[in-house]
Design a protein around this motif. Sequence first.
Motif, short mmCIF file in Angstrom:
data_model
loop_
_atom_site.label_atom_id
_atom_site.label_comp_id
_atom_site.label_asym_id
_atom_site.label_seq_id
_atom_site.Cartn_x
_atom_site.Cartn_y
_atom_site.Cartn_z
N ILE A 88 0.84 -1.20 0.00
CA ILE A 88 0.00 0.00 0.00
C ILE A 88 0.88 1.25 0.00
O ILE A 88 0.65 2.20 -0.76
N VAL A 89 1.89 1.26 0.86
CA VAL A 89 2.82 2.40 0.89
C VAL A 89 3.54 2.53 -0.45
O VAL A 89 3.68 3.61 -1.02
N GLY A 131 4.61 5.12 -5.45
CA GLY A 131 4.89 4.87 -6.86
C GLY A 131 3.93 5.58 -7.79
O GLY A 131 4.33 6.03 -8.87
N SER A 132 2.69 5.71 -7.38
CA SER A 132 1.70 6.35 -8.24
C SER A 132 1.85 7.86 -8.28
O SER A 132 1.19 8.54 -9.08
N LEU A 145 11.91 2.52 -13.98
CA LEU A 145 12.59 1.41 -13.29
C LEU A 145 13.28 1.90 -12.02
O LEU A 145 13.24 1.23 -10.98
N ALA A 146 13.89 3.09 -12.10
CA ALA A 146 14.59 3.63 -10.94
C ALA A 146 13.63 3.96 -9.80
O ALA A 146 13.92 3.67 -8.63
N TRP A 147 12.48 4.56 -10.13
CA TRP A 147 11.48 4.86 -9.10
C TRP A 147 11.02 3.57 -8.40
O TRP A 147 10.96 3.50 -7.17
N GLY A 148 10.70 2.58 -9.21
CA GLY A 148 10.23 1.31 -8.63
C GLY A 148 11.26 0.68 -7.72
O GLY A 148 10.95 0.23 -6.60
N LEU A 175 1.76 2.71 -14.29
CA LEU A 175 0.39 3.19 -14.51
C LEU A 175 0.35 4.72 -14.51
O LEU A 175 -0.38 5.33 -15.31
N HIS A 176 1.11 5.33 -13.61
CA HIS A 176 1.16 6.80 -13.57
C HIS A 176 1.59 7.35 -14.93
O HIS A 176 0.93 8.23 -15.49
#
Length: 327
Positions: free
Chosen positions: A34-35, A40-41, A73-76, A105-106
């Motif tokens: 959830i966090v 991520g979104s 990829l870096a954000w994830g 998705l964002h």
Amino acid sequence: MDTATHITMGVALGGLSTLDPVVQQDSIVFQSIIVGTLLGSNAPDFDTILKFKNNALYIRNHRGITHSVPAVLAWGAAISTTIHTFVPETAFWHLFFWTLLAVILHVFVDIFNAYGTQAARPFNQNWIALGWINTFDPYIFALHIIGIIAWLIFDADPGFTFLILYFVLFLYYLKRYYDKQDIITKINQQFDDVEQIVTSPTIRHNFWKLAITTDDHFYVAQAENGEIKVVDTFIRKKLPDHPAMKKALQDRNVKAFISFSPVYRWEIEELDRYTEVRFIDLRYRSKGHYPFVAVVKLDHDYNIKNSYTGWIYSEEKLQKKLHPVPN
């Protein structure tokens, strides 16, 4: 999309993750996801902080590199690794999968509005702006709110609730695609030698703003209930071989404007105290005004004194941004 919709999408993906058996069986994994999906979104829009530096930097970079393939990829990876550092007992790869999906998705939904993103970087630097969905779409937002309420208040199964919701949204996106295709067909029937059509859907479902480029003209139009109406017409003119224009094109604000705007007109006005070069984006007409501009003021020797780019809704405010040129 807007921040509120991105937040609801993060919650929805968190609910959807309960279809994953590992998430179903472990509350710590669920809470971590959830966090992860909430962060991520929204993470690609952290570049909004560039506004505090200057508008040129923001316009040139917002939805640019932060929405690129490497950045996704870096954000994830960064968000998942950070969460896993504080909650090492969570299942990392499940956390990474759902967090990465939220980032993807964002970026994916952002390509459907008129602003668009550079989602194909580094393979392609072009802005991808499909112009099917408004930045804030009340139907998309409302569906997410309904799904969240069904889950949190009426105890509906979150996995199947959001699976159904995203199937409905898939059908909605298809409808908006065909809405746009219908408008494009009518424009091509109504105008000759159409080179480019920029569609900007609005918060009103059946009302679209249009910027049409032909061989000789720019047409600013609107489509309401399928009827195309021209509201402004401008002769299409090449950039002139003028010293003021040459100098203006070197300005960082103008460079940022041109890198972002696919359809604009220009003006040069020589006044007693200074020369002004103005670039006007034709996509965002509002109440007879074109708020997205780049303006350069030059002295008599064509040295740049002041410049500005951004959204401005009155001439008075624009002149305050530029500051008066001294005598």
